[in-house]
Write an enzyme that holds these catalytic residues in place. Structure first.
Site, PDB file in Angstrom:
ATOM      1  N   ARG A  99       0.870  -1.177   0.000  1.00  0.00           N
ATOM      2  CA  ARG A  99       0.000   0.000   0.000  1.00  0.00           C
ATOM      3  C   ARG A  99       0.906   1.226   0.000  1.00  0.00           C
ATOM      4  NH1 ARG A  99      -2.530   3.101   4.858  1.00  0.00           N
ATOM      5  NH2 ARG A  99      -3.956   4.442   3.744  1.00  0.00           N
ATOM      6  N   HIS A 189      -7.926   7.041   0.608  1.00  0.00           N
ATOM      7  CA  HIS A 189      -8.863   5.915   0.805  1.00  0.00           C
ATOM      8  C   HIS A 189      -9.331   5.330  -0.528  1.00  0.00           C
ATOM      9  CE1 HIS A 189     -10.402   7.426   5.007  1.00  0.00           C
ATOM     10  NE2 HIS A 189      -9.397   6.574   5.159  1.00  0.00           N
ATOM     11  N   ASN A 220     -11.640   5.642  11.641  1.00  0.00           N
ATOM     12  CA  ASN A 220     -10.942   6.682  12.374  1.00  0.00           C
ATOM     13  C   ASN A 220     -10.647   7.846  11.408  1.00  0.00           C
ATOM     14  OD1 ASN A 220      -9.953   7.732  14.757  1.00  0.00           O
ATOM     15  ND2 ASN A 220      -7.879   7.110  14.243  1.00  0.00           N
ATOM     16  N   ASN A 345     -20.299  -0.843  11.452  1.00  0.00           N
ATOM     17  CA  ASN A 345     -20.744  -1.389  12.741  1.00  0.00           C
ATOM     18  C   ASN A 345     -21.770  -0.579  13.502  1.00  0.00           C
ATOM     19  OD1 ASN A 345     -18.955  -3.730  12.884  1.00  0.00           O
ATOM     20  ND2 ASN A 345     -17.346  -2.188  12.867  1.00  0.00           N
TER      21      ASN A 345
HETATM   22  P1  AMP Z   1     -11.490   1.986  11.502  1.00  0.00           P
HETATM   23  O1  AMP Z   1     -10.500   3.105  11.435  1.00  0.00           O
HETATM   24  O2  AMP Z   1     -12.146   1.708  10.189  1.00  0.00           O
HETATM   25  O3  AMP Z   1     -10.944   0.734  12.155  1.00  0.00           O
HETATM   26  O4  AMP Z   1     -12.683   2.484  12.448  1.00  0.00           O
HETATM   27  C1  AMP Z   1     -12.456   2.814  13.798  1.00  0.00           C
HETATM   28  C2  AMP Z   1     -13.678   3.527  14.341  1.00  0.00           C
HETATM   29  O5  AMP Z   1     -14.821   2.661  14.224  1.00  0.00           O
HETATM   30  C3  AMP Z   1     -13.554   3.885  15.813  1.00  0.00           C
HETATM   31  O6  AMP Z   1     -14.068   5.191  16.021  1.00  0.00           O
HETATM   32  C4  AMP Z   1     -14.474   2.881  16.483  1.00  0.00           C
HETATM   33  O7  AMP Z   1     -15.003   3.342  17.703  1.00  0.00           O
HETATM   34  C5  AMP Z   1     -15.551   2.746  15.448  1.00  0.00           C
HETATM   35  N1  AMP Z   1     -16.388   1.583  15.701  1.00  0.00           N
HETATM   36  C6  AMP Z   1     -16.076   0.281  15.612  1.00  0.00           C
HETATM   37  N2  AMP Z   1     -17.124  -0.485  16.006  1.00  0.00           N
HETATM   38  C7  AMP Z   1     -18.123   0.367  16.354  1.00  0.00           C
HETATM   39  C8  AMP Z   1     -19.460   0.221  16.838  1.00  0.00           C
HETATM   40  N3  AMP Z   1     -19.984  -0.976  17.060  1.00  0.00           N
HETATM   41  N4  AMP Z   1     -20.187   1.332  17.077  1.00  0.00           N
HETATM   42  C9  AMP Z   1     -19.656   2.545  16.853  1.00  0.00           C
HETATM   43  N5  AMP Z   1     -18.416   2.758  16.403  1.00  0.00           N
HETATM   44  C10 AMP Z   1     -17.653   1.688  16.149  1.00  0.00           C
END
Ligand code: AMP
Length: 415
Positions: A99, A189, A220, A345
């Site tokens: 990547r 992205h 994030n 999620n």
């Molecule tokens: P990523 O960078 O794609 O791994 O996403 C991370 C973000 O997804 C963080 O803010 C987590 O709190 C959020 N996240 C993961 N699972 C959940 C959930 N069940 N409800 C709300 N936010 C989530």
């Protein structure tokens, strides 16, 4: 072919080993064999390793740099204790997919890495000073450790957005700045937006040119992408990933005059302000609590924390704004697709984003929405919705592995 997918960050190395090939891609039958993450690469590194179907292994080991980390991964991979099916020597790795965050204007698709490509990636370091050097470290280490017989492919985060028209990628600032310094919007992205668009058209049985959707990568880091006739026509991240949506620690869109104002009022340097906008803003900055959406939702529900609610509301409103803007820009779309940790999620966040969007014929089916979490894929819109809503978990590593096979075999991308 067994493809090692490497994602090197400034102090981390993420990897997956994916078995894939042209026929497996066609049948959607590629297999993840193993994966893992090495964090805090310089110093006492935290290592997580996982062979598919087995328990995760966690270790701490002193590692000096990215080369040490990749060497560690390769040794583990071929050692008897990992037992990855059909890999017991380095000859079991047939190619590496890297990547690479920034391909500048030069790279509009994935490419085989040679010395010329490396020097062009080096040319883009000034555009991505935090990311490209780490990506290059990974490339140099993998080339050295695996030898010239193992092809290496670069897959760029920016490449998918190379189809953006000038009207989307140019800033309305003096044009010479674009000419002289390549100041423009690049978007990021791209691998995620492209994968999600590809899955969407597969699910819907559409041709690439029939894909007219808005993809929302909410993790994030967050970005939205307007995909028209299968191509990225606009995306919310810009010259850097700071622009656009509200993110965990990035504020997204704001008035650039704030930088001078904050500098004067707070006595901060421009560099400090840049760090603040990237690392202490967004959900974290508004809530004063955390950049983690799950924790914010808990704070809001359990303690009725006002600023947690405000941070979430600003986050959702910004996404809503981009949906409206992109619908206008695209002249309508068929679906909005959610992906990323939050998008995949959090049914609650999806509901808040779509609240009130019946005016554009986007309504959610409550039951479908709340059931589509934890890696599930599917439509979540109500039966009357003409602008559909879907959840499609992203899989950037799979797309990198597939691009690696296609590039090595010199087969034009068909996604
Ligand atoms: P990523 O960078 O794609 O791994 O996403 C991370 C973000 O997804 C963080 O803010 C987590 O709190 C959020 N996240 C993961 N699972 C959940 C959930 N069940 N409800 C709300 N936010 C989530």
């Amino acid at each position: 072919m067994n493809i090692l997918v490497l994602n090197c960050g400034s102090s981390s190395v993420k990897f997956q080993i994916i078995e894939t090939d042209l026929d497996l891609i066609e049948k959607n039958a590629d297999k993840r064999l193993a994966g893992g993450l090495i964090e805090r690469v310089v110093g006492q590194a935290l290592i997580t390793l996982e062979v598919e179907g087995q328990a995760k292994i966690r270790r701490a080991e002193p590692l000096r740099d990215h080369r040490d980390a990749i060497d560690y991964i390769l040794r583990w991979m071929i050692s008897p204790d990992s037992k990855i099916s059909n890999i017991n020597s380095l000859a079991g790795i047939h190619a590496v997919g890297h990547r690479v965050v920034h391909g500048g204007e030069k790279f509009t698709r994935s490419v085989m890495i040679d010395d010329a490509v490396i020097s062009q990636i080096e040319d883009s370091i000034e555009l991505a000073p935090l990311h490209n050097p780490a990506n290059l470290k990974g490339i140099h280490a993998a080339r050295e450790l695996l030898g010239p017989g193992v092809p290496q492919v670069a897959v760029f985060d920016t490449a998918f957005h190379s189809t953006m028209p000038e009207t989307s990628y140019l800033y309305a600032i003096p044009y010479q700045l674009y000419r002289r310094h390549r100041i423009r919007r690049y978007g990021f992205h791209g691998t995620s937006h492209r994968y999600v668009a590809y899955r969407y058209r597969q699910i819907m049985g559409l041709k690439r040119e029939e894909t007219n959707i808005i993809t929302l990568h909410l993790g994030n880091g967050c970005s939205a992408c307007a995909i028209k006739n299968g191509n990225s026509m606009d995306t919310s991240m810009g010259f850097t990933p700071l622009e656009g949506l509200v993110m965990g620690t990035r504020g997204g869109d704001m008035d650039p005059s704030l930088i001078e104002f904050i500098r004067n009022k707070e006595g901060m340097t421009v560099r400090e302000i840049d760090t603040m906008l990237n690392k202490q803003s967004g959900l974290l900055g508004v809530s004063g609590l955390t950049n983690d959406m799950r924790e914010l939702l808990d704070e809001e529900a359990e303690k009725q924390d006002r600023r947690a609610r405000l941070a979430i509301d600003i986050f959702c409103m910004r996404v809503k704004k981009y949906i409206g803007a992109y619908l206008a820009e695209m002249g309508g779309a068929d679906a909005v697709v959610f992906t990323g940790g939050i998008g995949e999620n959090s049914a609650a966040i999806r509901e808040r984003i779509c609240d009130g969007l019946e005016c554009i014929r986007l309504g959610l089916d409550k039951k479908k929405n709340s059931a589509t979490i934890n890696g599930k894929e599917g439509e979540i819109s109500s039966s009357g919705a003409t602008l559909k809503a879907l959840v499609i978990p992203t899989n950037e590593e799979l797309l990198i592995a597939r691009d690696t096979v296609r590039t090595v075999k010199n087969v034009p991308r068909r996604w």
